[in-house]
Scaffold this active site. Structure first.
Site, PDB file in Angstrom:
ATOM      1  CB  SER A  65       3.131   4.421  -1.450  1.00  0.00           C
ATOM      2  OG  SER A  65       3.880   5.603  -1.409  1.00  0.00           O
ATOM      3  CE  LYS A  68       3.335   7.142  -4.149  1.00  0.00           C
ATOM      4  NZ  LYS A  68       4.742   6.902  -3.801  1.00  0.00           N
ATOM      5  CE1 TYR A 193       1.020  10.958  -3.550  1.00  0.00           C
ATOM      6  CE2 TYR A 193       1.805  12.282  -1.713  1.00  0.00           C
ATOM      7  CZ  TYR A 193       1.931  11.175  -2.525  1.00  0.00           C
ATOM      8  OH  TYR A 193       2.950  10.273  -2.302  1.00  0.00           O
ATOM      9  CE1 TYR A 245       7.301   3.316  -2.433  1.00  0.00           C
ATOM     10  CE2 TYR A 245       8.136   2.096  -0.568  1.00  0.00           C
ATOM     11  CZ  TYR A 245       7.161   2.848  -1.146  1.00  0.00           C
ATOM     12  OH  TYR A 245       6.048   3.130  -0.446  1.00  0.00           O
ATOM     13  CB  VAL A 263       5.894   5.403   4.618  1.00  0.00           C
ATOM     14  CG1 VAL A 263       7.056   5.473   3.666  1.00  0.00           C
ATOM     15  CG2 VAL A 263       4.902   6.484   4.375  1.00  0.00           C
TER      16      VAL A 263
HETATM   17  N1  GLN Z   1       2.338   9.950   1.701  1.00  0.00           N
HETATM   18  C1  GLN Z   1       3.655   9.426   1.570  1.00  0.00           C
HETATM   19  C2  GLN Z   1       4.583  10.420   0.906  1.00  0.00           C
HETATM   20  O1  GLN Z   1       4.264  10.993  -0.082  1.00  0.00           O
HETATM   21  C3  GLN Z   1       3.603   8.152   0.787  1.00  0.00           C
HETATM   22  C4  GLN Z   1       4.969   7.561   0.557  1.00  0.00           C
HETATM   23  C5  GLN Z   1       5.016   6.098   0.765  1.00  0.00           C
HETATM   24  O2  GLN Z   1       4.114   5.449   1.283  1.00  0.00           O
HETATM   25  N2  GLN Z   1       6.125   5.564   0.406  1.00  0.00           N
HETATM   26  O3  GLN Z   1       5.661  10.651   1.353  1.00  0.00           O
END
Ligand code: GLN
Length: 309
Positions: A65, A68, A193, A245, A263
């Site tokens: 993430s 992003k 993505y 988050y 994650v």
């Molecule tokens: N690739 C992961 C997903 O879309 C990224 C989510 C994350 O790092 N929180 O679930």
């Protein structure tokens, strides 16, 4: 701005490594389930001086993430604020990053912010390119610029593993396609993505990206502008309000610096007037943030009085 020394990094990493036992490695992306919970690393890239680090700082992980923030910067540069914020909101959601709930209850299906999966998918959908390959290349080019490393690439195994299992992200994308937020092929979007999330870096490279943001979008070594300062400011603001988050409020109180987690167990953070700090430890808490990373940032930020508030 209190100086940070390599011995501080060693000291606090050693002190918090035990917390790895309090979390769990992400396993909903099958390839991430193989990560070793005891691995950890930290690096600080200062605006003045050389990068310092502790732990397994050569170890590469996928940024998940954290990508992003980079795609948001790219979309803002390519299309401007109006176009981007027509598709995605600016507010924290208080839901988990993968949640679909608010897409249905709020009108009309516009994701709350670019740091949750729905918002990030809407942003990635905007990246220029005639096909997914060109879009991935745009993201990689920016990451190579920010890390000053032409070799940066994505981890093909992790990308494939997520692509094959990203049913929830496909659902979010189809939901938004129905509402006109996303256009074109959902499969191509998921391809881009999952590859942006699988971009593979070590903590030193990730800390350098943080240093660019700490330097208001300029290269920390040459001072050349890489991202316009107003775009860097928007990205940092989202990191404060939504970067961790649905733990972003607690993090703002306990730590108080812009940060974005993934994650895989990585966190990229920004020390105002100081530099970029990246920490990695794959064991996660129930909100999907690295337990070692959170403890590390909390301890060091309190000792050094980093909070921007
Ligand atoms: N690739 C992961 C997903 O879309 C990224 C989510 C994350 O790092 N929180 O679930």
């Amino acid at each position: 701005m209190t100086e940070i020394l390599e011995k501080d990094l060693h000291h606090w990493l050693e002190h918090v490594r035990i917390y790895a036992n309090n979390g769990k490695v992400a396993d909903y992306i099958p390839a991430l389930a193989n990560q070793q919970p005891e691995i950890n690393a930290v690096a600080y890239f200062p605006l003045e001086g050389d990068v310092i680090h502790a732990g397994q700082s050569e170890y590469s992980f996928t940024i998940q993430s954290i990508s992003k923030v980079i795609t948001l910067a790219l979309a803002l540069v390519q299309h401007g604020e109006n176009a981007v914020f027509n598709r995605v909101g600016k507010e924290p959601s208080s839901d988990p990053f993968y949640s679909i709930a608010k897409l249905e209850v709020e009108s009309p299906g516009k994701p709350f912010n670019p740091m949750i999966n729905a918002g990030a998918l809407a942003v990635t959908n905007m990246i220029r390119g005639r096909n997914s390959e060109e879009m991935v290349e745009e993201v990689l080019q920016l990451v190579r610029l920010l890390t000053n490393d032409e070799e940066v690439y994505y981890d093909e195994e992790v990308a494939k593993s997520e692509f094959e299992t990203a049913f929830l992200n496909r659902s979010l994308a189809y939901f938004m396609k129905q509402n006109g937020i996303i256009t074109g092929s959902v499969e191509e979007l998921i391809d881009v993505y999952t590859k942006q999330c699988a971009i593979s870096l070590n903590v030193k490279q990730l800390a350098r990206i943080g240093a660019v943001f700490a330097n208001d979008g300029r290269d920390p070594d040459t001072n050349n502008p890489l991202i316009p300062s107003h775009v860097a400011r928007i990205c940092k603001t989202f990191m404060v309000t939504c970067g961790m988050y649905n733990a972003s409020g607690t993090f703002a109180i306990e730590v108080g610096i812009p940060a974005k987690s993934g994650v895989s167990g990585a966190i990229m953070s920004i020390i105002k007037g100081g530099g970029g700090l990246a920490v990695f430890g794959p064991s996660l808490d129930e909100r999907g943030n690295s337990v070692v990373g959170m403890q590390f940032l909390q301890k060091l930020a309190q000792e050094k009085r980093w909070s921007i508030f």
